[in-house]
Design a protein around this motif. Sequence first.
Motif, PDB file in Angstrom:
ATOM      1  N   GLN A   1      19.736 -11.953   6.129  1.00 27.61           N
ATOM      2  CA  GLN A   1      18.429 -12.423   6.228  1.00 27.61           C
ATOM      3  C   GLN A   1      18.503 -13.836   6.876  1.00 27.61           C
ATOM      4  O   GLN A   1      19.302 -14.638   6.388  1.00 27.61           O
ATOM      5  CB  GLN A   1      17.782 -12.421   4.918  1.00 27.61           C
ATOM      6  CG  GLN A   1      16.223 -12.930   5.087  1.00 27.61           C
ATOM      7  CD  GLN A   1      15.567 -12.692   3.588  1.00 27.61           C
ATOM      8  OE1 GLN A   1      15.944 -12.193   2.650  1.00 27.61           O
ATOM      9  NE2 GLN A   1      14.210 -13.264   3.715  1.00 27.61           N
ATOM     10  N   ILE A  28      21.226 -14.970  14.447  1.00 23.52           N
ATOM     11  CA  ILE A  28      20.088 -15.423  15.234  1.00 23.52           C
ATOM     12  C   ILE A  28      20.490 -15.196  16.571  1.00 23.52           C
ATOM     13  O   ILE A  28      21.624 -15.288  16.978  1.00 23.52           O
ATOM     14  CB  ILE A  28      19.621 -16.566  14.913  1.00 23.52           C
ATOM     15  CG1 ILE A  28      20.559 -17.561  15.000  1.00 23.52           C
ATOM     16  CG2 ILE A  28      18.963 -16.617  13.474  1.00 23.52           C
ATOM     17  CD1 ILE A  28      20.010 -19.010  14.987  1.00 23.52           C
ATOM     18  N   ARG A 100      14.604 -17.112  17.563  1.00 19.82           N
ATOM     19  CA  ARG A 100      14.297 -15.523  17.970  1.00 19.82           C
ATOM     20  C   ARG A 100      15.756 -14.972  17.181  1.00 19.82           C
ATOM     21  O   ARG A 100      16.614 -15.546  17.431  1.00 19.82           O
ATOM     22  CB  ARG A 100      14.187 -15.503  19.592  1.00 19.82           C
ATOM     23  CG  ARG A 100      13.834 -13.804  19.841  1.00 19.82           C
ATOM     24  CD  ARG A 100      13.881 -13.818  21.398  1.00 19.82           C
ATOM     25  NE  ARG A 100      13.166 -14.956  22.304  1.00 19.82           N
ATOM     26  CZ  ARG A 100      11.677 -14.653  22.304  1.00 19.82           C
ATOM     27  NH1 ARG A 100      11.406 -13.531  22.300  1.00 19.82           N
ATOM     28  NH2 ARG A 100      11.231 -15.787  23.284  1.00 19.82           N
ATOM     29  N   VAL A 101      15.293 -13.847  16.298  1.00 22.34           N
ATOM     30  CA  VAL A 101      16.398 -13.261  15.739  1.00 22.34           C
ATOM     31  C   VAL A 101      17.311 -12.514  16.567  1.00 22.34           C
ATOM     32  O   VAL A 101      18.484 -12.810  16.649  1.00 22.34           O
ATOM     33  CB  VAL A 101      15.950 -12.501  14.520  1.00 22.34           C
ATOM     34  CG1 VAL A 101      17.020 -11.787  13.660  1.00 22.34           C
ATOM     35  CG2 VAL A 101      15.111 -13.310  13.389  1.00 22.34           C
ATOM     36  N   ARG A 102      16.659 -11.790  17.434  1.00 24.44           N
ATOM     37  CA  ARG A 102      17.295 -10.904  18.514  1.00 24.44           C
ATOM     38  C   ARG A 102      16.613 -11.140  19.733  1.00 24.44           C
ATOM     39  O   ARG A 102      15.314 -11.368  19.768  1.00 24.44           O
ATOM     40  CB  ARG A 102      17.408  -9.307  18.161  1.00 24.44           C
ATOM     41  CG  ARG A 102      18.112  -9.293  17.074  1.00 24.44           C
ATOM     42  CD  ARG A 102      18.502  -7.684  16.666  1.00 24.44           C
ATOM     43  NE  ARG A 102      17.036  -7.146  15.933  1.00 24.44           N
ATOM     44  CZ  ARG A 102      16.842  -7.235  14.765  1.00 24.44           C
ATOM     45  NH1 ARG A 102      17.456  -8.050  13.787  1.00 24.44           N
ATOM     46  NH2 ARG A 102      15.688  -6.758  14.648  1.00 24.44           N
ATOM     47  N   ALA A 104      14.994  -9.015  21.665  1.00 23.42           N
ATOM     48  CA  ALA A 104      13.759  -8.042  21.774  1.00 23.42           C
ATOM     49  C   ALA A 104      12.745  -8.286  20.621  1.00 23.42           C
ATOM     50  O   ALA A 104      11.777  -7.920  20.755  1.00 23.42           O
ATOM     51  CB  ALA A 104      14.114  -6.605  21.659  1.00 23.42           C
ATOM     52  N   THR A 105      13.252  -9.284  19.662  1.00 25.08           N
ATOM     53  CA  THR A 105      12.082  -9.736  18.876  1.00 25.08           C
ATOM     54  C   THR A 105      11.417 -10.981  19.199  1.00 25.08           C
ATOM     55  O   THR A 105      11.781 -11.779  20.096  1.00 25.08           O
ATOM     56  CB  THR A 105      12.798  -9.946  17.252  1.00 25.08           C
ATOM     57  OG1 THR A 105      13.677 -11.079  17.586  1.00 25.08           O
ATOM     58  CG2 THR A 105      13.504  -8.711  16.903  1.00 25.08           C
ATOM     59  N   PRO A 106       9.963 -11.181  18.639  1.00 25.11           N
ATOM     60  CA  PRO A 106       9.198 -12.295  19.072  1.00 25.11           C
ATOM     61  C   PRO A 106       9.679 -13.776  18.366  1.00 25.11           C
ATOM     62  O   PRO A 106      10.498 -13.591  17.569  1.00 25.11           O
ATOM     63  CB  PRO A 106       8.010 -11.774  18.482  1.00 25.11           C
ATOM     64  CG  PRO A 106       8.324 -11.029  17.437  1.00 25.11           C
ATOM     65  CD  PRO A 106       9.326 -10.118  17.692  1.00 25.11           C
ATOM     66  N   ARG A 107       9.309 -14.554  19.223  1.00 28.78           N
ATOM     67  CA  ARG A 107       9.734 -16.107  18.644  1.00 28.78           C
ATOM     68  C   ARG A 107       9.235 -16.123  17.436  1.00 28.78           C
ATOM     69  O   ARG A 107       7.859 -15.713  17.233  1.00 28.78           O
ATOM     70  CB  ARG A 107       9.347 -16.859  19.747  1.00 28.78           C
ATOM     71  CG  ARG A 107       9.682 -18.123  19.621  1.00 28.78           C
ATOM     72  CD  ARG A 107       9.839 -19.193  20.877  1.00 28.78           C
ATOM     73  NE  ARG A 107       9.776 -20.430  20.661  1.00 28.78           N
ATOM     74  CZ  ARG A 107       9.955 -21.205  21.905  1.00 28.78           C
ATOM     75  NH1 ARG A 107      10.175 -20.921  22.710  1.00 28.78           N
ATOM     76  NH2 ARG A 107       9.851 -22.603  21.623  1.00 28.78           N
ATOM     77  N   THR A 108       9.660 -16.756  16.304  1.00 28.28           N
ATOM     78  CA  THR A 108       9.091 -16.958  14.923  1.00 28.28           C
ATOM     79  C   THR A 108       9.251 -18.211  14.349  1.00 28.28           C
ATOM     80  O   THR A 108      10.340 -19.020  14.912  1.00 28.28           O
ATOM     81  CB  THR A 108       9.488 -15.888  14.293  1.00 28.28           C
ATOM     82  OG1 THR A 108       8.721 -15.986  12.929  1.00 28.28           O
ATOM     83  CG2 THR A 108      10.797 -16.043  13.672  1.00 28.28           C
TER      84      THR A 108
END
Length: 121
Positions: A1, A28, A100-102, A104-108
């Motif tokens: 996490q 990340i 961005r964790v990956r 393909a994942t959204p920016r958070t």
Amino acid sequence: QVQLVESGGGSVQAGGSLRLSCTVSGSIFNIYIMGWYRQAPGKERELVASITLGGNTNYADSVKDRFTISRDNAKNTAYLQMKSLKPEDTANYYCNAELRVRLATPRTSLWGQGTQVTVSS
């Protein structure tokens, strides 16, 4: 996490210095912006300083020439060097990272738990 771990707060007298650290732990893809915000009792949270992946910095007018933000991309860590501290700098300081964790994942946007800085006159 993925989480942000802050350290370096404390109590100093006016004119003193402190350095805050914020490390993004976990796997990340990329950290775009890292920033420090602060919130004093009864006040809204405000941006203190931020730094982009490329090293561009932004400071609140109240801390220019006294605070310096930097980052070590290899360590996923940002630092806030605070000098000539004033009693009005007293607040809880929060680290923020836009990442961005990956791919393909959204920016958070993630927040640290906060670290207290107290400056006495």
